[in-house]
Structure formats: structure tokens, C-alpha cells
Design a protein around this motif. Structure first.
Motif, PDB file in Angstrom:
ATOM      1  N   LYS A  10       6.318   1.360   3.184  1.00 41.43           N
ATOM      2  CA  LYS A  10       7.402   2.309   3.448  1.00 41.43           C
ATOM      3  C   LYS A  10       7.564   2.546   4.943  1.00 41.43           C
ATOM      4  O   LYS A  10       7.910   3.639   5.388  1.00 41.43           O
ATOM      5  N   PHE A  11       7.329   1.506   5.723  1.00 40.52           N
ATOM      6  CA  PHE A  11       7.451   1.622   7.173  1.00 40.52           C
ATOM      7  C   PHE A  11       8.917   1.764   7.579  1.00 40.52           C
ATOM      8  O   PHE A  11       9.783   1.032   7.090  1.00 40.52           O
ATOM      9  N   SER A  12       9.182   2.680   8.491  1.00 37.43           N
ATOM     10  CA  SER A  12      10.500   2.775   9.122  1.00 37.43           C
ATOM     11  C   SER A  12      10.394   2.563  10.626  1.00 37.43           C
ATOM     12  O   SER A  12      11.397   2.438  11.316  1.00 37.43           O
ATOM     13  N   ASN A  13       9.165   2.503  11.123  1.00 33.19           N
ATOM     14  CA  ASN A  13       8.917   2.222  12.541  1.00 33.19           C
ATOM     15  C   ASN A  13       7.474   1.748  12.670  1.00 33.19           C
ATOM     16  O   ASN A  13       6.688   1.841  11.735  1.00 33.19           O
ATOM     17  N   LEU A  14       7.137   1.211  13.846  1.00 34.68           N
ATOM     18  CA  LEU A  14       5.768   0.811  14.140  1.00 34.68           C
ATOM     19  C   LEU A  14       5.282   1.585  15.351  1.00 34.68           C
ATOM     20  O   LEU A  14       6.017   1.740  16.332  1.00 34.68           O
ATOM     21  N   SER A  15       4.048   2.034  15.307  1.00 39.16           N
ATOM     22  CA  SER A  15       3.494   2.826  16.405  1.00 39.16           C
ATOM     23  C   SER A  15       3.265   1.966  17.639  1.00 39.16           C
ATOM     24  O   SER A  15       3.189   0.737  17.569  1.00 39.16           O
TER      25      SER A  15
ATOM     26  N   ARG B  21       0.811  -1.216   0.000  1.00 41.88           N
ATOM     27  CA  ARG B  21       0.000   0.000   0.000  1.00 41.88           C
ATOM     28  C   ARG B  21       0.847   1.270   0.000  1.00 41.88           C
ATOM     29  O   ARG B  21       0.298   2.372   0.011  1.00 41.88           O
ATOM     30  N   GLY B  22       2.167   1.112   0.040  1.00 38.52           N
ATOM     31  CA  GLY B  22       3.012   2.293   0.120  1.00 38.52           C
ATOM     32  C   GLY B  22       2.805   3.060   1.404  1.00 38.52           C
ATOM     33  O   GLY B  22       3.070   4.267   1.490  1.00 38.52           O
ATOM     34  N   ALA B  23       2.339   2.352   2.451  1.00 42.70           N
ATOM     35  CA  ALA B  23       1.954   3.015   3.702  1.00 42.70           C
ATOM     36  C   ALA B  23       3.153   3.228   4.626  1.00 42.70           C
ATOM     37  O   ALA B  23       4.148   2.509   4.579  1.00 42.70           O
ATOM     38  N   THR B  24       3.044   4.229   5.490  1.00 44.12           N
ATOM     39  CA  THR B  24       4.037   4.475   6.541  1.00 44.12           C
ATOM     40  C   THR B  24       3.479   4.193   7.923  1.00 44.12           C
ATOM     41  O   THR B  24       4.208   4.181   8.899  1.00 44.12           O
ATOM     42  N   GLU B  25       2.170   3.974   8.018  1.00 41.17           N
ATOM     43  CA  GLU B  25       1.551   3.618   9.293  1.00 41.17           C
ATOM     44  C   GLU B  25       0.209   2.942   9.043  1.00 41.17           C
ATOM     45  O   GLU B  25      -0.359   3.059   7.952  1.00 41.17           O
ATOM     46  N   VAL B  26      -0.279   2.234  10.060  1.00 46.14           N
ATOM     47  CA  VAL B  26      -1.591   1.597  10.001  1.00 46.14           C
ATOM     48  C   VAL B  26      -2.548   2.413  10.874  1.00 46.14           C
ATOM     49  O   VAL B  26      -2.233   2.686  12.041  1.00 46.14           O
ATOM     50  N   PRO B  27      -3.693   2.825  10.352  1.00 44.57           N
ATOM     51  CA  PRO B  27      -4.640   3.609  11.161  1.00 44.57           C
ATOM     52  C   PRO B  27      -5.016   2.893  12.459  1.00 44.57           C
ATOM     53  O   PRO B  27      -5.154   1.667  12.491  1.00 44.57           O
ATOM     54  N   ASP B  28      -5.184   3.669  13.514  1.00 45.98           N
ATOM     55  CA  ASP B  28      -5.472   3.097  14.828  1.00 45.98           C
ATOM     56  C   ASP B  28      -6.752   2.280  14.841  1.00 45.98           C
ATOM     57  O   ASP B  28      -6.840   1.260  15.526  1.00 45.98           O
ATOM     58  N   ASN B  29      -7.774   2.728  14.093  1.00 42.03           N
ATOM     59  CA  ASN B  29      -9.036   2.001  14.142  1.00 42.03           C
ATOM     60  C   ASN B  29      -8.893   0.594  13.554  1.00 42.03           C
ATOM     61  O   ASN B  29      -9.579  -0.346  13.972  1.00 42.03           O
ATOM     62  N   ILE B  30      -7.969   0.424  12.607  1.00 42.76           N
ATOM     63  CA  ILE B  30      -7.735  -0.904  12.040  1.00 42.76           C
ATOM     64  C   ILE B  30      -7.018  -1.780  13.060  1.00 42.76           C
ATOM     65  O   ILE B  30      -7.319  -2.971  13.208  1.00 42.76           O
TER      66      ILE B  30
END
Length: 603
Positions: free
Chosen positions: A437-442, A410-419
Motif C-alpha cells: 500500500k505504498f504511496s511514496n518511498l522514504s 505485506r500490506g505495508a506503507t513503509e519499510v523499516p529503516d533497519n531493514i
């Protein structure tokens, strides 16, 4: 104190040199030098064990049947017999001591000799107290004292351990944790659960960097208001105590994400003022009778999980629909006769439990239909002008029928909290974040740490392992290939269930030392890195490892001792610059190569 400065060592623990062969004969050796559970009362340790510790800096004596600490470990220089083969220049300071799962009753004062010590693990022993000399170890940053019989307060000298960041003392008999007006100032994680604490005193406020505090399963009746000065606190667990109230000041903790007050004696719903980030509030099994609207309002922008089951609540406040982030609500086993109609407008609410209430205004077939049916029923009772269609929309689903959170490509850098909340509610067992494109996880990913067993972080931009990963204690498969990792942290040692690890296609120049501590590993892929050598002795100790992939690295010499790793069924070495074994020999398979290596060992 340097490890080689013998003049400062305790003379009572300076051992004379002894014959190495006689020492080895006292034991029935296994891959570590002696068999589990056979060491018993501290005796002479085999020379091979001592030399191994002196060169690696790690003393691992877990589950050896010890009843006391072997005195040799405090004076390795004097305990090691040196000969022409001893490479004394490779000796290093001891930084890790693991004495867990023994029967040790006392930790000697001479522990202070190990001035470079960073990690001390002595869980599952028979300690009843700790020596005050432990406070002299100024490099100590992680201590595990859990599952002992410590019944005396920790020594005041603990307060001077400025490097200490993690302390686990659960399952003891500690009566208090007051360290005479001094606390270790840099502790971030503190676990004092399952003890005999009766009070959280004001001294806890001295730990300004505290983020995770577990005080569950004690006998606490009072919490000092000064605890609110721990402004970095994110996770506070006070469940299973005897609290009848909590200080209103706790409601001002600015970084608090999770508060667990289950199984206490609270009669009022806590009030929050400056706590704007609280996601989880757990209040099951108390004596709460009401939930005032003014106490709900401050939680409207953040609260995602609210558990108030098994209380005495008669009604929910009218402004409950302001909790727009709420994903899980448990109000079961109360005295509710109805639910507010506007509850049906909460678009993120996926998990709703209302059983065990005397519901009279909602039909039983609706209640049996689950959360969706109940919320739809409530919405249908609202006047049309009160229904905002946007609040009733359903979020796109990313969770498969096989309980996998698939957010890949998805070319994402984070996953939405609600998911993530939805994934936590559904207790997903796998997470796939490949090709993003993750460089860290929340920090939100910690919600999944108990259920996830498979994690795929391949083909992203990680340069270091996210800090949340070592908290996934049940993780069995971790895929990190095609990232930018140069090392792996020591905290990965917590992944005791890990079976498969793939770190191919990164920038490793050596096998990360922590990998050798992952004793459950069965498959390890380190291909396409920059690794120059491997430790065959450490690999042999990984008794469950059956697949090792070292292809396309910079290994110039294959150590013959690698052939002694008889547990290996698949060994892949193609694409390295060594000359032996030859390419033709490698093509003959693992069995041939292993035998070839063993034949090269000089006896």
C-alpha cells in the motif's frame, strides 16, 4: 519575453530565411537529422531539426562535434522556412537545451533570448566562463555545467535565478562560489565537487532551501559557521579537502542525515548538539585521536553508519552501546588494542570492521570469524546482569541469497529503516515491494541508489513517482504496473541505464514525454492505460527499443510512420479502437504489421 516577440531579440542573431532543401543537403542525416559528431563548427541546421524543436520545445544537440552554439537556436521564428505545410500554431517556446558532450568553448550572450528556458545541459564541453546574461533566464530551474574548464567565478547574475533548484558544476576549475552577497535562493541540490574552492563562505547561508551540497574533492581549508543556517540541509559532502576543523555550529543542523568528512586533516571528533537525525557519519582517513563520550551521546537515537577507519584512535568510549541504531561500524586501521564489551549489545550492528588494529585482548580466530563472532565474544565477557536479552535478538531477514530485498505482499506503507540499512550494507541489487500500500518511498531508500538495478513497485497506490527513484542511476528494470500514475516526471531522464520500463495498468492519457528521452530502453510496456496517440518520430530515435506494448489503450489511429521504427521486433496493439490494421492483420505478427504500415506512407 514571448518567443514570438521578435522586436526584443538581438538583431545580430536574426537570420534571414533560407532555402530548406539547401540546408538539408549540408548534412548526412540520421534519425535526429544529422550524424553524431559531424556538425562541427556551427552551420545551418536542417529545417526538420528546427521545426522539431519549435513544436516540442526541446533542442537536443548532444554529442554532435559542435565547437560553437548554432545561432539559429536563438531565433527559431526567423530561422524556420515556412510553407503551406508549416503548422506555425503548433510552435512553442524552447524549454530544454541539451548541448552536452561537444567542444563548445563559449556560451553566447544571446542565450538570454530563450526566456522560457527551464533546463540547460552543457556538460562535457570546453567552457572557461559563463556570460552574465544567463542570469536573465528567470524560468531556468536545472543547469548542468559539469566537466568543463570553467576557471572564473560564476557571474553574479546567477544569484537572481529564483527558479533554479538544481545546479551541477562539478569537475571544473572554479576558484570560488561567492556571488557578491546574492545566491539563488531556491537551490535544493548543488554539486561543486572536483573544483579549486578554498573556502565555504558565509554566502552559502543565503540558500535556505539547500538540501544536498557536494563540495568534495576541492582544496577547502575553512567553513563559515553561517553554513549552519542552511537548516534544510540533509546531505553534506566535504570529503577530500584540507579541513583541520569544522565549526561546532554544523552540529546544530536539524535535518542533516549524512555528513561525509572522509580524507581531511581533522584531529577531533565533531560535536553535535541539535542534529538529531544524523544517520551517516563518515570520518575515514583523518587524524582523529579520540572520541569523547559527550560527542557520542547526541547521536544515540539516529546514527546508523559510522566510519572512522585510518585514524589514530586509541579507544572507543564506554557509552558506545547507546548507539542503538548503529548498523555499520568501521574502526579499521587505528590504534585500538581492545573493544568495549558493551559493543556486543548493539542488536542492529551487522557490519563491523576492526582489522589493522593492534588487538591484544581479542583472539585472532574470533576476529577472523566476522562481526557475529566478535559481538558474541564481547557479550560473553559481560556479567549476566548487564545483558539485556532483547538487545541481542536478531531482526527478521528479508534479503534473499540472490541479493534481493523482498518486502512484497505485506500490506505495508513503509519499510523499516533497519531493514534498509541491512540492504545497504549487503549492497542488494534488487528491491521487490509488489502488492503493498505504498504511496511514496522514504528518503532512506537513497541508501540503495548505487547498488540497485531492479526495482518492482507494482500493485501499490502511487499517484506520482517517488522523488528518490531518479537518483537510482544504475537502475536497469523499473516495474510500475497497476498503480495510479497519470504522468512521469522529467527527472526520470537521469535513469540513463534503464533497459526495461513497465507502466501498464495506470491512468496515463499520453506517453509521458520523458520516456522518449530514455535512449537505453529495450522494452517498454504501456498497456491498459488511456493513451490516444504515439509519436513515431520520437520512437524511431529510441534505437535500442525492440519491444513496445500499447495494448488496451484509446488509440484511434496508428500512424503509418510507426512502420519506420525498424528496431522494433515486437509491437503489440490489440485492444485499441482503430480500424486499421485489422484484428486479423495484427494476428499475423509484428513483421507483417510493420510492412503494412510502411506501405501506407504517402511519398
Amino acid at each position: 519575453m514571448s518567443r514570438l516577440d521578435r522586436s526584443k531579440l538581438n538583431p545580430n542573431f536574426v537570420k534571414s530565411k533560407r532555402n530548406a532543401d539547401a540546408s538539408v543537403e549540408m548534412f548526412s542525416p540520421d534519425v535526429n537529422g544529422f550524424s553524431d559528431g559531424q556538425l562541427g563548427e556551427a552551420k545551418s541546421i536542417p529545417q526538420a531539426i528546427l521545426k522539431r524543436a519549435a513544436t516540442t520545445g526541446n533542442l537536443i544537440f548532444s554529442n554532435k562535434g559542435l565547437t560553437s552554439v548554432p545561432p539559429e537556436i536563438f531565433n527559431l521564428d526567423e530561422s524556420i522556412v515556412r510553407d503551406e505545410n508549416t503548422k506555425w500554431w503548433e510552435f512553442t517556446d524552447i524549454v530544454t537545451v541539451d548541448l552536452s558532450s561537444n567542444q563548445i568553448a563559449e556560451l553566447p550572450p544571446q542565450i538570454s533570448n530563450l526566456m522560457a528556458l527551464k533546463k540547460l545541459d552543457i556538460h562535457d564541453n570546453c567552457l572557461t566562463f559563463l556570460p552574465h546574461e544567463l542570469g536573465q533566464l528567470q524560468n531556468l530551474n536545472r543547469v548542468d555545467l559539469s566537466r568543463n574548464k570553467i576557471c572564473k567565478p560564476l557571474p553574479d547574475t546567477f544569484g537572481s535565478l529564483r527558479a533554479l533548484v538544481q545546479l551541477n558544476a562539478n569537475n571544473n576549475k572554479l576558484p570560488s562560489f561567492g556571488l557578491n552577497d546574492e545566491m539563488p535562493p531556491n537551490v535544493g541540490q548543488l554539486d561543486l565537487s572536483f573544483n579549486d574552492l578554498k573556502e565555504v563562505d558565509r554566502n552559502f547561508a543565503l540558500m535556505k532551501k539547500l538540501q544536498d551540497l557536494n563540495l568534495s574533492q576541492n582544496k577547502i581549508v575553512k567553513i563559515a559557521a553561517e553554513l549552519s543556517l542552511c537548516t534544510n540541509l540533509q546531505d553534506l559532502d566535504l570529503s577530500y579537502n584540507q579541513l583541520s576543523a569544522v565549526p561546532t555550529e554544523l552540529g546544530s543542523l536539524p535535518e542533516l542525515l549524512r555528513l561525509n568528512l572522509n580524507n581531511n586533516r581533522l584531529t577531533t571528533f565533531p560535536k553535535f548538539t541539535a542534529t538529531k537525525k544524523l544517520r551517516e557519519l563518515l570520518l575515514n582517513s583523518n587524524k582523529i585521536e579520540s572520541m569523547p563520550e559527550e560527542n557520542i551521546e547526541p547521536l544515540s537515537g539516529s546514527l546508523e553508519i559510522l566510519l572512522v577507519a585510518d585514524n589514530q584512535i586509541k579507544s572507543l568510549p564506554a557509552n558506545f552501546d547507546t548507539l542503538e541504531q548503529l548498523a555499520s561500524l568501521d574502526v579499521s586501521c587505528n590504534n585500538l588494542s581492545t573493544l568495549p564489551d558493551r559493543l556486543g549489545l548493539l542488536k542492529n550492528l551487522k557490519n563491523l570492521k576492526v582489522d589493522g588494529n593492534p588487538m591484544r585482548s581479542i583472539r585472532q580466530d574470533v576476529l577472523r570469524g566476522g562481526p557475529g563472532a566478535v559481538l558474541k565474544f564481547l557479550r560473553n565477557r559481560l556479567p549476566l546482569d548487564q545483558i539485556d536479552s532483547n538487545k541481542a535478538t536478531i531482526e527478521e531477514r528479508f534479503i534473499t541469497d540472490s541479493k534481493i530485498l523482498d518486502y512484497s505482499k505485506r500490506g505495508a506503507t513503509e519499510v523499516p529503516d533497519n531493514i534498509l540499512i541491512d540492504a545497504e550494507v549487503k549492497r542488494v541489487q534488487g528491491v521487490n515491494l509488489e502488492q503493498n500500500k505504498f504511496s511514496n518511498l522514504s528518503v532512506g531508500f537513497t541508501m540503495l541508489k548505487h547498488s540497485v538495478v531492479e526495482l518492482n513497485l507494482a500493485s501499490n497506490l502511487f499517484t506520482v513517482l517517488p522523488e528518490v527513484i531518479p537518483h537510482f542511476y544504475n537502475l536497469q528494470s523499473l516495474k510500475l504496473f497497476n498503480n495510479r500514475l497519470t504522468d512521469l516526471p522529467e527527472t526520470m531522464i537521469n535513469l540513463t541505464s534503464l533497459i526495461e520500463l513497465n507502466v501498464s495498468g495506470n491512468q496515463l492519457s499520453q506517453v509521458p514525454p520523458v520516456i522518449y528521452s530514455l535512449k537505453s530502453l529495450q522494452s517498454l510496456s504501456l498497456a491498459d492505460n488511456r493513451i490516444t496517440d504515439v509519436d513515431p518520430v520520437a520512437l524511431k530515435a529510441m534505437t535500442k527499443l525492440d519491444t513496445l506494448d500499447l495494448q488496451n489503450n484509446y488509440i484511434k489511429r496508428v500512424p503509418p510512420e510507426l512502420g519506420l521504427c525498424e528496431q522494433l521486433k515486437t509491437l503489440l496493439l490489440v485492444g485499441n479502437p482503430f480500424k486499421r490494421p485489422t484484428f486479423a492483420e495484427l494476428n499475423k505478427g509484428t513483421v507483417f504489421v510493420m510492412e503494412k504500415l510502411r506501405n501506407q506512407i504517402v511519398t
